[in-house]
Design a protein around this motif. Structure first.
Motif, short mmCIF file in Angstrom:
data_model
loop_
_atom_site.label_atom_id
_atom_site.label_comp_id
_atom_site.label_asym_id
_atom_site.label_seq_id
_atom_site.Cartn_x
_atom_site.Cartn_y
_atom_site.Cartn_z
N SER A 157 55.01 16.81 52.69
CA SER A 157 54.98 15.99 51.90
C SER A 157 54.93 16.83 50.50
CB SER A 157 53.46 15.52 51.20
OG SER A 157 53.05 15.98 52.54
N THR A 158 54.24 18.52 51.30
CA THR A 158 54.37 19.56 49.92
C THR A 158 55.89 20.25 49.58
OG1 THR A 158 55.09 21.26 51.83
CG2 THR A 158 52.58 20.63 51.48
N GLU A 159 56.97 19.05 50.55
CA GLU A 159 58.16 19.78 49.33
C GLU A 159 59.35 18.64 48.89
OE1 GLU A 159 58.82 20.89 53.50
OE2 GLU A 159 59.72 22.84 52.18
N THR A 160 58.34 17.69 47.96
CA THR A 160 58.98 16.63 47.16
C THR A 160 60.11 17.07 46.10
OG1 THR A 160 56.82 16.58 45.56
CG2 THR A 160 57.06 15.63 47.56
N ALA A 161 59.93 18.28 45.71
CA ALA A 161 61.24 18.80 44.11
C ALA A 161 61.75 18.12 45.19
CB ALA A 161 60.75 20.06 43.84
N LEU A 162 62.80 18.71 46.29
CA LEU A 162 63.89 18.78 47.03
C LEU A 162 64.49 16.98 46.59
CD1 LEU A 162 62.37 20.66 50.21
CD2 LEU A 162 63.78 21.58 47.89
N PHE A 163 63.35 16.31 46.14
CA PHE A 163 64.42 14.37 46.35
C PHE A 163 65.16 14.49 44.97
CE2 PHE A 163 62.31 14.06 50.64
CZ PHE A 163 62.80 13.74 51.32
N ALA A 164 64.78 15.27 44.25
CA ALA A 164 64.70 14.92 42.66
C ALA A 164 66.52 14.72 42.79
CB ALA A 164 64.92 16.29 41.96
N GLY A 165 66.72 14.18 41.41
CA GLY A 165 68.40 13.91 41.46
C GLY A 165 68.14 12.23 41.15
N ASP A 166 69.45 12.09 40.93
CA ASP A 166 70.33 10.45 40.72
C ASP A 166 70.58 10.35 42.60
OD1 ASP A 166 73.54 10.48 40.76
OD2 ASP A 166 72.89 11.82 39.63
N SER A 167 70.65 9.51 43.07
CA SER A 167 71.21 9.08 43.95
C SER A 167 71.80 9.07 44.67
CB SER A 167 71.00 7.32 44.43
OG SER A 167 71.19 6.11 43.68
N ALA A 168 73.32 8.79 43.85
CA ALA A 168 74.94 9.19 43.91
C ALA A 168 74.45 10.60 44.25
CB ALA A 168 75.42 9.06 42.95
N ARG A 169 74.43 11.87 43.41
CA ARG A 169 74.61 13.11 44.02
C ARG A 169 73.85 13.13 45.37
NH1 ARG A 169 74.02 17.29 40.28
NH2 ARG A 169 76.27 17.93 41.50
N VAL A 170 72.41 13.37 45.49
CA VAL A 170 71.80 12.86 46.79
C VAL A 170 72.77 12.71 47.99
CG1 VAL A 170 70.48 12.27 48.19
CG2 VAL A 170 69.84 12.94 45.92
N ARG A 171 73.46 11.63 47.77
CA ARG A 171 74.41 11.29 48.88
C ARG A 171 75.86 12.25 48.84
NH1 ARG A 171 73.71 6.15 50.93
NH2 ARG A 171 75.21 5.55 51.00
N ASP A 172 76.39 12.89 47.67
CA ASP A 172 77.07 13.49 47.51
C ASP A 172 77.27 14.85 48.48
OD1 ASP A 172 78.82 11.89 46.59
OD2 ASP A 172 78.77 12.29 44.73
N LYS A 173 75.69 15.15 48.46
CA LYS A 173 75.35 16.44 48.83
C LYS A 173 75.44 16.10 50.27
CE LYS A 173 75.66 19.75 48.08
NZ LYS A 173 76.11 20.80 48.24
N LEU A 174 74.75 14.86 51.65
CA LEU A 174 74.71 14.54 52.30
C LEU A 174 75.78 14.09 52.92
CD1 LEU A 174 71.19 12.72 52.84
CD2 LEU A 174 71.36 14.58 53.37
N LYS A 175 76.51 14.19 51.93
CA LYS A 175 78.10 13.74 52.76
C LYS A 175 78.73 15.76 53.07
CE LYS A 175 82.72 11.38 52.49
NZ LYS A 175 83.25 10.70 50.63
N ALA A 176 78.77 16.09 52.02
CA ALA A 176 79.48 17.40 52.17
C ALA A 176 78.62 17.94 53.05
CB ALA A 176 78.99 18.39 50.59
N GLN A 177 77.35 17.54 53.50
CA GLN A 177 76.86 18.43 55.07
C GLN A 177 77.28 17.84 56.23
OE1 GLN A 177 74.92 21.32 54.69
NE2 GLN A 177 75.08 21.16 57.06
#
Length: 315
Positions: free
Chosen positions: A124-144
């Motif tokens: 819960s101390t690292e919440t800034a890492l969830f910033a951004g729209d959901s589509a781009r979050v999914r794109d980054k996870l897909k790349a990983q």
């Protein structure tokens, strides 16, 4: 998600009485999403760039009559975030190219699994890492995921190992409901009531958190404390219990925290819990165990030469 190639786990064995559950390694994912957060600035900067050449001299702020131009503003943002933003974009494109080259596919269900597990293990101390729209979050996870699949495509993991890991860590795949939460923390009930009055008058919860919250970590993020679930040990019990009972978009009454401070919370999004079967997570487990067999850490930059990736930043 098992993207941290620097940390290795020993091969799994059947669960023993009293043996602690093995923890998910989510640190690299949080770093990944932090890069995504910085990446969003690129699109913001592009949106700000004027169509006419003279627009770069537009005044965006002034101090005692001394102006700050749009050109200076954009240059400062590029200096601070430009390298990381471009690195994220290049690496994503490299992984897309690698997927085509090696015939690798990542399904929506695989991304759903990673998102669910990341939410359930979030610090819960690292919440800034969830910033951004959901589509781009999914794109980054897909790349990983593409990177992990490329690295492990020739590594053999026995079925017995996968089953043993699942039996030992089955609770990890029973993901509870999660609530994206913001909070305003003040030091008196009077201030809490004043904050609620401002909310009722139409003030933004995020803006008030930045202005009023004495919890500086969350306050700087507009009160965002990320996804939490009921009975989450890393969050004050009254907050986690209240979040699970709030409707999305509503705020709570003043809550007295364990340290005596007063908090007001709101839920901005709910993610329904999921229970993943062995069949659904066997690929995830196999990949995680395969990564532990690799001798060293590998990043997307290792594939730059193979796919002729270039950029203008010098090392």
């Amino acid at each position: 998600m098992s993207s941290n190639l620097n940390r290795r786990r020993p091969a799994p064995s059947p669960a023993e009485p009293g043996r602690p559950k093995r923890k998910l390694k989510t640190g690299p994912l949080l770093v990944l999403l932090l890069i995504l957060f910085l990446g969003n600035l690129l699109w913001f900067i592009a949106w700000l760039i004027p169509n006419d050449k003279g627009g770069s001299k537009e005044e965006v702020a002034s101090v005692s009559g001394d102006e700050i131009t749009r050109e200076e503003w954009l240059a400062a943002m590029e200096d601070q975030h430009g390298r990381d933003t471009l690195l994220e974009l290049v690496n994503q494109k490299v992984m897309e190219t690698a997927a085509k080259e090696y015939g690798i596919k990542v399904t929506d269900k695989e991304v759903d699994l990673e998102l669910a597990m990341l939410r359930s293990t979030q610090d819960s101390t690292e919440t800034a890492l969830f910033a951004g729209d959901s589509a781009r979050v999914r794109d980054k996870l897909k790349a990983q995921l593409i990177l992990e699949k490329v690295l492990t495509k020739d590594v053999v993991v026995e079925e017995e190992q996968i089953k043993a890991f699942y039996e030992e860590n089955q609770s990890l795949y029973d993901v509870p409901d999660a609530y994206r939460t913001r909070m305003i923390v003040v030091d008196s009930m009077e201030k809490a009531e004043e904050a609620i009055a401002e909310l009722e008058d139409g003030s933004s919860f995020e803006a008030l958190a930045r202005e009023l919250s004495i919890d500086t970590a969350s306050g700087s993020l507009g009160g965002d404390i990320g996804y939490i679930s009921s009975k989450q040990s890393s969050v004050d019990a009254v907050i986690s219990e209240t979040a699970s009972s709030l409707d999305v978009g509503k705020w709570s009454k003043p809550l007295t925290l364990e340290n005596g401070d007063i908090a007001i919370i709101t839920v901005t999004e709910k993610a329904d819990g999921q229970t993943f079967s062995f069949k659904e997570v066997s690929g995830h487990i196999s990949r995680e165990l395969a990564l532990e067999q690799l001798p060293q850490s590998v990043t997307p930059e290792a594939f730059w030469n193979e796919f002729d990736a270039e950029w203008f930043y010098s090392e």
